[in-house]
Design a protein around this motif. Sequence first.
Motif, PDB file in Angstrom:
ATOM      1  N   VAL A 312       0.825  -1.419   0.152  1.00 38.95           N
ATOM      2  CA  VAL A 312      -0.277   0.002  -0.213  1.00 38.95           C
ATOM      3  C   VAL A 312       1.209   0.778  -0.009  1.00 38.95           C
ATOM      4  N   VAL A 313       1.946   1.305  -0.074  1.00 38.64           N
ATOM      5  CA  VAL A 313       2.806   2.354   0.066  1.00 38.64           C
ATOM      6  C   VAL A 313       4.624   2.429  -1.172  1.00 38.64           C
ATOM      7  N   ARG A 314       4.362   1.139  -2.013  1.00 37.45           N
ATOM      8  CA  ARG A 314       5.241   0.760  -2.403  1.00 37.45           C
ATOM      9  C   ARG A 314       4.506   1.989  -3.794  1.00 37.45           C
ATOM     10  N   ASP A 315       5.927   2.677  -4.776  1.00 31.63           N
ATOM     11  CA  ASP A 315       5.525   3.340  -5.805  1.00 31.63           C
ATOM     12  C   ASP A 315       6.039   2.235  -6.981  1.00 31.63           C
ATOM     13  N   HIS A 316       4.619   1.927  -7.211  1.00 26.58           N
ATOM     14  CA  HIS A 316       4.487   1.531  -8.021  1.00 26.58           C
ATOM     15  C   HIS A 316       4.552   0.893  -9.828  1.00 26.58           C
ATOM     16  N   THR A 317       4.358   2.947 -10.571  1.00 27.00           N
ATOM     17  CA  THR A 317       4.778   2.833 -11.148  1.00 27.00           C
ATOM     18  C   THR A 317       6.181   3.164 -11.078  1.00 27.00           C
ATOM     19  N   LYS A 318       7.082   3.559 -10.654  1.00 23.81           N
ATOM     20  CA  LYS A 318       8.594   3.785 -10.846  1.00 23.81           C
ATOM     21  C   LYS A 318       9.218   2.495 -10.762  1.00 23.81           C
ATOM     22  N   GLU A 319       8.387   1.360  -9.809  1.00 25.09           N
ATOM     23  CA  GLU A 319       9.255   0.059  -9.839  1.00 25.09           C
ATOM     24  C   GLU A 319       9.322  -0.966 -11.358  1.00 25.09           C
ATOM     25  N   ASP A 320       8.043  -0.921 -12.388  1.00 20.57           N
ATOM     26  CA  ASP A 320       7.931  -0.830 -13.315  1.00 20.57           C
ATOM     27  C   ASP A 320       9.034  -0.103 -14.094  1.00 20.57           C
ATOM     28  N   GLU A 321       9.159   0.755 -13.448  1.00 22.76           N
ATOM     29  CA  GLU A 321       9.897   1.701 -15.217  1.00 22.76           C
ATOM     30  C   GLU A 321      11.628   0.981 -14.654  1.00 22.76           C
ATOM     31  N   VAL A 322      11.701   1.316 -13.539  1.00 25.49           N
ATOM     32  CA  VAL A 322      12.874   0.344 -13.186  1.00 25.49           C
ATOM     33  C   VAL A 322      13.336  -0.831 -14.086  1.00 25.49           C
ATOM     34  N   TRP A 323      12.125  -1.675 -13.794  1.00 21.71           N
ATOM     35  CA  TRP A 323      12.404  -3.051 -14.010  1.00 21.71           C
ATOM     36  C   TRP A 323      12.804  -3.088 -15.476  1.00 21.71           C
ATOM     37  N   THR A 324      12.091  -2.107 -15.863  1.00 20.89           N
ATOM     38  CA  THR A 324      11.522  -2.235 -17.821  1.00 20.89           C
ATOM     39  C   THR A 324      12.940  -1.884 -18.153  1.00 20.89           C
ATOM     40  N   GLN A 325      13.697  -0.326 -17.187  1.00 20.99           N
ATOM     41  CA  GLN A 325      15.272  -0.090 -17.361  1.00 20.99           C
ATOM     42  C   GLN A 325      16.309  -1.452 -18.134  1.00 20.99           C
ATOM     43  N   TRP A 326      16.126  -2.347 -16.591  1.00 21.63           N
ATOM     44  CA  TRP A 326      16.515  -3.550 -16.739  1.00 21.63           C
ATOM     45  C   TRP A 326      16.596  -4.590 -17.861  1.00 21.63           C
ATOM     46  N   MET A 327      15.563  -4.409 -17.781  1.00 22.88           N
ATOM     47  CA  MET A 327      15.094  -5.186 -19.583  1.00 22.88           C
ATOM     48  C   MET A 327      15.341  -4.386 -20.561  1.00 22.88           C
ATOM     49  N   GLN A 328      15.582  -3.072 -20.927  1.00 23.46           N
ATOM     50  CA  GLN A 328      16.333  -2.568 -22.135  1.00 23.46           C
ATOM     51  C   GLN A 328      18.087  -3.173 -22.119  1.00 23.46           C
ATOM     52  N   THR A 329      18.692  -2.909 -21.169  1.00 26.28           N
ATOM     53  CA  THR A 329      19.889  -3.258 -20.914  1.00 26.28           C
ATOM     54  C   THR A 329      20.372  -4.167 -21.168  1.00 26.28           C
ATOM     55  N   ILE A 330      19.344  -5.445 -20.550  1.00 26.75           N
ATOM     56  CA  ILE A 330      19.780  -6.539 -21.308  1.00 26.75           C
ATOM     57  C   ILE A 330      19.629  -6.733 -23.312  1.00 26.75           C
ATOM     58  N   SER A 331      18.649  -5.945 -23.530  1.00 24.89           N
ATOM     59  CA  SER A 331      18.364  -6.433 -25.158  1.00 24.89           C
ATOM     60  C   SER A 331      19.672  -5.332 -25.975  1.00 24.89           C
ATOM     61  N   ASP A 332      19.942  -4.692 -25.106  1.00 21.47           N
ATOM     62  CA  ASP A 332      20.798  -3.739 -25.938  1.00 21.47           C
ATOM     63  C   ASP A 332      22.221  -4.611 -25.624  1.00 21.47           C
ATOM     64  N   CYS A 333      22.674  -5.648 -24.631  1.00 22.50           N
ATOM     65  CA  CYS A 333      23.407  -5.978 -24.936  1.00 22.50           C
ATOM     66  C   CYS A 333      23.304  -7.627 -26.167  1.00 22.50           C
ATOM     67  N   VAL A 334      22.387  -7.904 -26.000  1.00 21.55           N
ATOM     68  CA  VAL A 334      22.397  -9.880 -25.965  1.00 21.55           C
ATOM     69  C   VAL A 334      21.924  -9.433 -28.647  1.00 21.55           C
ATOM     70  N   THR A 335      21.682  -8.169 -28.367  1.00 20.55           N
ATOM     71  CA  THR A 335      21.536  -7.087 -29.696  1.00 20.55           C
ATOM     72  C   THR A 335      22.292  -6.868 -30.570  1.00 20.55           C
ATOM     73  N   LYS A 336      23.539  -6.498 -29.829  1.00 22.80           N
ATOM     74  CA  LYS A 336      25.175  -6.445 -30.481  1.00 22.80           C
ATOM     75  C   LYS A 336      25.186  -7.477 -31.093  1.00 22.80           C
ATOM     76  N   ILE A 337      24.962  -8.789 -30.869  1.00 23.14           N
ATOM     77  CA  ILE A 337      25.342  -9.872 -31.670  1.00 23.14           C
ATOM     78  C   ILE A 337      24.453 -10.519 -32.946  1.00 23.14           C
ATOM     79  N   ASP A 338      25.275 -10.229 -34.321  1.00 23.10           N
ATOM     80  CA  ASP A 338      24.341 -10.842 -35.527  1.00 23.10           C
ATOM     81  C   ASP A 338      23.656 -12.012 -35.105  1.00 23.10           C
TER      82      ASP A 338
END
Length: 385
Positions: A312-338
């Motif tokens: 009831v006190v967590r910032d759920h929107t902020k959590e989603d933003e952080v987790w989405t950035q984690w996903m994007q970071t992994i995506s940026d790394c693996v897509t460097k491979i042909d």
Amino acid sequence: MLDSMRNAVNQYLGGLSRRELFRRGSLLTAVPAVLGLSESASAAVPTTAGKLQLGPDIYMSIGVRPLINCRGTLTVISGSMELPEVRAAVDAGGQHHVVLDELMEGVARRLADLTGAEWALVSSGCAAGMAHTTAACVTGGNPDLHVRIPDLTGFAKDEVVIPKASRNEYDQAIRSVGVRIVEVGDAAEYEAALGPKVAMVYIMTGNRMESGPLNYDVVYGLAKKKNIPVFTDAAAEMLTVPNGYLQRGSTFVGYSGGKCLRGPQCSGMILGRKDLLQAAWVASAPHHGHGRTMKIGKEEILGLLAAVEMWVVRDHTKEDEVWTQWMQTISDCVTKIDGITAAARQPRGLNNHSPGLSINWDRPSWGLQEKRFPTFYGPPSRASL
């Protein structure tokens, strides 16, 4: 001086009866200080348990490789990560003994305050809560009856009605009580099935319950006319406060503790009608009967409460933003491979609400053959309870 103090403590403890020792047990918490032990020595945290490494390499120390979770809160990959506050509550709860009936009473009151529900039951997963609640509806809270489950011979109520769209792997928890399942496909079949032998109606949440032939309003409305309780299975969903399903007419709503709530993985929470949830607790461990096999400990009960306190006190929107950035970071790394493509997925709706990541590779360019592996768990829309 120190030796004389030790002798005094030993003589004192040796002269107490067992009852008196428990009554004055608070003295024991002062013993380390009395005996001259430092706080750091008495609270030392172990780093090993035999060959098990109690640290970041705990899994690797037994030959198990941990994974990076890009799928969500699925039980098959161990659910979500417990919140720090949950881990602290579990640890603190493990430091004391308590009467479990008194603990459940206190926790249920607090969960009712937090959620706006009439009462709450904490169970060893949502499926266990489904079983306990079914037992309560079948027996009406009669303890002489619940010890006879799953033999329902002579019971006044021994049926549970389930819309065909809500049949799933998890209703085995309901069937374990010994009830006969009555499937219905539309409103006419549903109303005809709500006879005097029906103990409960069960539905699983989802889009089909909003627009299908048997939607929430029909299910709740007709059951209310017949005074039959309805269990709404929202195990993988985000908790809503005040609870939308209870407001719409459900008698109970169940959640997994180890998914969106980020509580103990082996915990669940059922919100709803007080008298039947109290009966469901009596049908649960530590009491004897069908529910004894589904034991929940003081640690998980307190951990679940801590998770809801934080919800009831967590910032759920902020959590989603952080987790989405984690996903994007992994995506940026693996897509460097042909030959590798990836895309972050945004959560939609209340179910399994967490960002995810899809990674694909071009098999021919990698020289890989198509290989299919057997599936050992249910559909990815919801993890096991």
